[in-house]
Design an enzyme around this catalytic site. Structure first.
Site, mmCIF file in Angstrom:
data_model
loop_
_atom_site.group_PDB
_atom_site.id
_atom_site.type_symbol
_atom_site.label_atom_id
_atom_site.label_comp_id
_atom_site.label_asym_id
_atom_site.label_seq_id
_atom_site.Cartn_x
_atom_site.Cartn_y
_atom_site.Cartn_z
ATOM 1 N N SER A 132 16.426 4.284 -27.839
ATOM 2 C CA SER A 132 15.959 3.544 -26.671
ATOM 3 C C SER A 132 14.635 2.812 -26.893
ATOM 4 O O SER A 132 14.304 1.913 -26.130
ATOM 5 C CB SER A 132 15.801 4.499 -25.496
ATOM 6 N N SER A 182 15.606 8.353 -30.368
ATOM 7 C CA SER A 182 15.158 7.084 -29.802
ATOM 8 C C SER A 182 13.985 6.413 -30.500
ATOM 9 O O SER A 182 13.684 5.258 -30.229
ATOM 10 C CB SER A 182 14.818 7.259 -28.321
ATOM 11 N N LYS A 193 5.626 1.860 -25.309
ATOM 12 C CA LYS A 193 6.926 1.935 -24.646
ATOM 13 C C LYS A 193 6.705 2.064 -23.140
ATOM 14 O O LYS A 193 5.801 2.798 -22.708
ATOM 15 C CB LYS A 193 7.699 3.137 -25.209
#
Ligand SMILES: [Mg+2]
Ligand SMILES: [Zn+2]
Lengths: 479, 474, 100
Positions: free
Chosen positions: A156, A180, A81
């Site tokens: 996210s 997330s 990420k």
């Protein structure tokens, strides 16, 4: 061989690389080929460095040839990420304010993945600074759900989820502040684990809400997630909130089953879910019972207070964590005749709308006159949520609920209404507030879209959580 | 000015003498190349996290014990405000639960000034203003060096119980002496390792009201502190007597004009949005640890002072102040422990040692004690010579005595030689004894001419001075 | 609890957060923040009065580091990613006021 490589799970792939059955370079080339096909449609990555990945793989192969013992992730392509610091890639948290910034250090988790032989294949898209549930808030691009390109992958950590489900990476790291990791895992049909707060070092994770953030694995299978968890768990002296507790063997006992486990089905979280999601959770409960667990319905109404508390605590911490993006030392600098004007320009032009909204909200919640009514009250809710959990965990070994109330929604469908978007985090937020671990496992589909169910456990119960998740995974045949 | 009295509270920030910064392993170094003692943590790079320095906590507790504070469990908070010398745009500081609560500093005058708290926090980086004479006001742009960013500070806040500029100076110098004695700080105001802000207001004498206070920043010496407070008191009295009112503001002391000048007024009151620092678990000092630190606490200035006054009845307060100074005190205690008469120790420390201490070289506390102890054998002036000689001499005391030419036979001979010359030059001798130091050169010249190598210049000088002091005393 | 947030509040908060808002954004944030605050207003339970405020999820205490120096960062690398530098310093436009 290529299809063969793509079919292997992480443990088998790493074993094949360790034995020399396949080379790491072959693996990486296979995955890069997959990326060249999938990525134009999905848009999971913010940066990819094919050359670096191949040379890292070649170095691994040479090390093996010279007799070196390779690690548990040998040759496994891992997507990171983009809120994790990497010296080899820009790190932007999908914000324009950090465009092109290359950190001078690696996050501890990144070092651990690399030391285990993992190959960093690229940095994945996210909602800017991890603020969102759809990955639509990225400052750069929209990531699409590989199951339906008109739909969001969740967020996210949507880029990491999309990369794993479309096999552009075998494993991924995400971060979970209010769901997330778990919510995008649910919406894309993969496994996502949010570990106990403090299990995984946050050093090098661009902070959103420091008391809630936790890095965790995202993977196609529960076993892969467990393997990744073993690599990234463990104390780090660079993070004062990191727990100095031994890392349990997570993969070894994973097939141990759920016999005699007491599992609570959280009825009030079931009620907020769409019918198909609720039905899937009930089928999951039945599957666990079929494997020998005791399943009982339990109402924990305090968990619903988690949502409003989260939307105070997280923005409050974020408003402070994001103050440093001021155009002085790194990242984007706006115009301004004075330092003060320059800082205002940098922030006003560098941050996107959702980030500004949360900074405003958090600043308000902490400001004089409002602190007690908002921030302090929210911290009291955290205690209430935690004590409700503690009470529940005195009667149950694990809790079962939906991960997300719905399946993946259409791109743009909820972006006009932040509150509606926020409400979709209701099932995942409580475990962040209490610091306890939780996992999302695919269990069913509705109209071709994956449904995930969530298992929650008390602090440090990851081994139990993964064992039950594994049983669930085995109990659902897919469609 | 009998109708007004000043109400002064001081905030003293001191840098703690640790090897590394408060939250990272960067050297806590002064005067190194700009931006070289920095890392992701003290630069506030995205993703970095603070980890608390154990030594800083220990020093904070040490100071707390020295100030008779209550050592308590504490929690860091974030103090949120934007400023370019502060990398995270918040300062990690202690807010409602500081490590040290309460306490007091007893001044030499006997007055006791209460301490509100002494808490840990991190320092900021340093700004250099370019153009406009280097002042923030007219500068064209500014440069930043983050070496100081994250250096541990202890902020010591006094009660508003100080009532004059003189008392403020006395308070700071006593506090400074305590900080230095405990090893917590080097106390260097010029280098900025000790910084003082003063909150000043005035009120009609005898009243209990607290009027609007003004904060004075940027005073970097004791003298400036006194001048700044003195000016501010006068200014406020003049404003009130002219029928005006005082604005709550921050003022800056201008060294050149001796005035305090207002800093640019803020558009709005500050709102620091303090909240508990989520990256740092609380501190809860273990009782055993606090006890250990307390047991290792050195004798503090007040204790040193009373010990000397106990040992030497009617001691000169000035001599005592010199003797308890950090760099002098080890010599004093070594000599007293060695068995030298305390009066003598005090006199030699206050007069001779102070002149040598900047460059004491091989003159260690023990050597000082050994030499001062020789005063039974030698005259004061000879002992002074020996002390001077000890600075560059690495041998036994007897070797030192011989080297300086004061071995007993040598001294005897020297006295005889001097006597001979003095008797041959009665007029010059009379003038020398009367205080005409220049004649000393002539007399010594005569000695050297007559006896040459048989006597050293130093020997001759010592014998001459000794003879003269004997003659003058008659 | 509160219902709604005034335009002045929005302006004040934006100033504290060093954000410049257009009048359109002020109106938008006023509306959105008010609705979020309504959501936040759902924090209601009789037991909250007796609940301690929870700042940390863990019971950790005294997590300390030895006072031992560690190598830091190379200056050139840091200055290399700065928006503006001069010599060995970070450079910024002139500063208007001093902090409190
Ligand atoms: Mg302070
Ligand atoms: Zn540092």
């Amino acid at each position: 061989m290529n299809d063969g490589i793509l079919a292997l799970d992480a443990a088998s792939l790493a074993a094949a690389v360790r034995s020399g059955e396949v080379t790491a370079v072959e693996v990486v080339e296979t995955y890069l080929a997959q990326i060249s096909v999938q990525e134009p449609e999905v848009g999971a990555f913010l940066s990819i460095d094919a050359e670096a990945a191949i040379s890292a793989a070649a170095a691994l192969d040479r090390a093996r040839e010279s007799g070196e013992e390779l690690g548990p992730l040998a040759g496994v392509p891992v997507a990171l990420k983009d809120n994790l610091c990497t010296t080899g890639f820009p790190t932007t948290a999908a914000s324009r304010i950090l465009e092109g910034w290359i950190p001078p250090y690696n996050a501890t988790v990144v070092d651990r993945v690399l030391a285990a032989g993992g190959i960093a294949i690229g940095k994945t898209n996210l909602d800017e600074f991890a603020m969102g549930s759809s990955t639509e808030n990225s400052g750069y691009k929209i990531t699409r759900n590989p199951h339906d390109l008109d739909r969001v992958p969740g967020g996210s950590s949507g880029g990491s989820a999309a990369a794993v489900v479309s096999r552009m990476a075998l494993l991924a790291l995400g971060s979970d502040t209010g769901g997330s990791i778990r919510q995008p895992a649910s919406l894309t049909g993969i496994v996502g684990l949010k570990p106990t707060y403090g299990r995984v070092s946050r050093y090098g994770l661009l902070a959103f809400a420091s008391s809630l953030d936790q890095i965790g694995p995202m993977a196609a299978t529960v076993k892969d997630a467990a393997l990744m968890a073993e690599v990234i768990f463990g104390h780090d002296p660079m993070d004062a909130t990191s727990l100095a507790v031994p890392v349990p063997a997570l993969v070894d006992g994973i097939e141990g089953g759920v016999r005699s486990l007491r599992i609570g089905l959280v009825s009030n979280l079931l009620e907020v879910a769409a019918p198909a999601v609720a039905a899937a959770v009930e089928r999951a409960a039945a599957a666990l019972a079929g494997e020998g667990a005791t399943v009982e319905t339990v109402a924990i109404p305090e968990l619903s207070l988690g949502l409003p508390a989260y939307y105070v605590v997280a923005p409050a911490e974020a408003s402070s964590n994001l103050a440093r993006y001021d155009g002085v030392r790194y990242g984007f600098r706006g115009e301004g005749a004075t330092a003060e004007e320059m800082m205002v320009s940098s922030r006003s032009e560098g941050f996107g709308a959702e980030v500004k909204r949360r900074i405003m909200l958090g600043t308000y919640a902490l400001s004089a006159g409002y602190y007690d009514a908002f921030y302090l009250r929210a911290q009291r809710v955290r205690s209430l949520v935690r004590s409700a959990f503690q009470e529940a965990y005195s009667r149950f070994d694990l809790l079962l609920s939906p991960t997300s109330p719905t399946t993946a929604f259409k791109i743009g469908e909820r972006s006009d209404d932040p509150v509606e978007m926020y409400r979709s985090d209701v099932c995942t937020i409580p475990s962040n507030l209490s610091g306890d671990p939780a996992i999302s496992v695919p269990f069913g589909k509705e109209g071709g879209l994956p449904i995930g169910v969530q298992l929650m456990g008390p602090a440090l119960a990851e081994e139990r959580l993964l064992r039950a998740a594994y049983a669930l995974e085995a109990g659902w045949s897919g469609e | 000015m009998g109708e007004w009295e000043a109400v002064i509270g001081l905030e003293v920030h001191t840098e703690l003498r640790t090897a590394t910064k408060l939250f990272c392993g960067c050297p806590n170094a002064f005067g190194v190349e700009p931006n070289t003692s920095v890392c992701p943590v003290c630069l506030g790079l995205p993703g970095s996290l603070p980890v608390l320095n154990a030594k800083a906590v220990e020093l904070a507790i040490t100071v707390g014990l020295a100030l008779s504070s209550r050592i308590q469990p504490s929690q860091f908070h974030r103090k949120n405000y934007f400023y370019p010398d502060m990398p995270k745009d918040y300062q990690i500081s202690q807010y409602d639960v500081p490590v040290n609560a309460g306490g007091a500093v007893a001044l030499r005058s006997g007055k006791v000034v209460g301490i509100v708290r002494a808490h840990l926090e991190e320092d900021t980086g340093k700004l250099v203003h370019r153009g406009g004479g280097g002042r923030i006001g007219g500068a064209e742009y500014s440069l930043i060096d983050y070496n100081r960013s994250g250096v541990p500070l202890l902020e010591i806040v006094s009660e508003p119980e100080i009532s004059s500029a003189e008392e403020a100076k006395e308070y700071v110098s006593e506090l400074r002496a305590i900080l230095v004695a405990t090893g917590a700080s080097d106390g260097r105001m010029e280098e900025g390792s000790l910084r003082v802000d003063a909150n000043v207001s005035v009120r009609p004498s005898g009243s209990a009201e607290l009027r609007t206070r003004v904060e004075i920043k940027n005073v970097n010496s004791l003298r400036s502190l006194g001048r700044a407070i003195g000016y501010e008191i006068e200014r406020q009295i003049a404003v009130y007597e002219g029928g005006g009112s005082i604005l709550q503001q921050t003022r800056h002391f201008d060294e050149a004009s001796g005035e305090t000048l207002p800093l640019r007024a803020k558009e709005e009151a500050n709102d620091y949005r303090y909240f508990p620092e989520p990256d740092l678990p609380p501190i809860s000092p273990l009782p055993a640890e606090v006890e250990r630190i307390a047991s290792e606490l050195p004798l503090l200035p007040a204790g040193r002072r009373s010990r000397l006054f106990e040992l030497v009845e009617g001691a000169s307060p000035d001599q005592v102040e010199v003797a308890i100074a950090e760099e002098v005190w080890p010599y004093v205690t070594a000599s007293i422990d060695f068995g030298v008469a305390p009066e003598l120790v005090l006199a030699r420390a206050a007069n001779e040692l102070v002149a040598l201490i900047g460059d004491a070289g091989l003159l260690t506390p023990l050597r000082f004690a050994e030499v001062v102890a020789l005063e039974e054998r030698f005259s004061p002036s000879q002992v002074k010579l020996l002390l001077k000689g000890a600075v560059g001499f690495d041998g036994t005391v007897e070797e030192l005595v011989a080297r300086v030419g004061l071995s007993s036979s040598g001294a005897e001979d020297a006295r005889a030689m001097i006597k001979e010359v003095v008797e041959a030059n009665p007029e010059e001798w009379g003038r020398f004894v009367a205080g005409d130091a220049k004649v000393g050169g002539f007399l010594l010249g005569q000695v050297m001419r007559k006896f040459g190598r048989a006597i050293s210049g130093a020997q001759a000088r010592a014998a001459l001075d000794e003879l003269a002091s004997g003659a003058a005393g008659e | 609890m509160t219902s709604g947030i005034s335009k002045a509040d929005v302006v004040h908060v934006a100033r504290l957060a060093r954000l410049r808002l257009s009048s359109g954004e002020i109106a938008m944030y006023q509306e959105q923040l008010s609705r979020i605050l309504d959501l936040v207003g759902e924090m209601d339970d009789d037991r909250l009065a007796v609940m301690p405020a929870m700042a940390h999820t863990q019971d950790l205490v005294n997590v300390l580091r030895e006072d031992v120096p560690r190598p830091g960062l190379e200056r050139e690398r840091l200055l290399g990613s700065a928006p503006d530098t001069e010599g060995e310093f970070f450079r910024i436009p002139k500063i208007l006021g001093e902090p409190e």
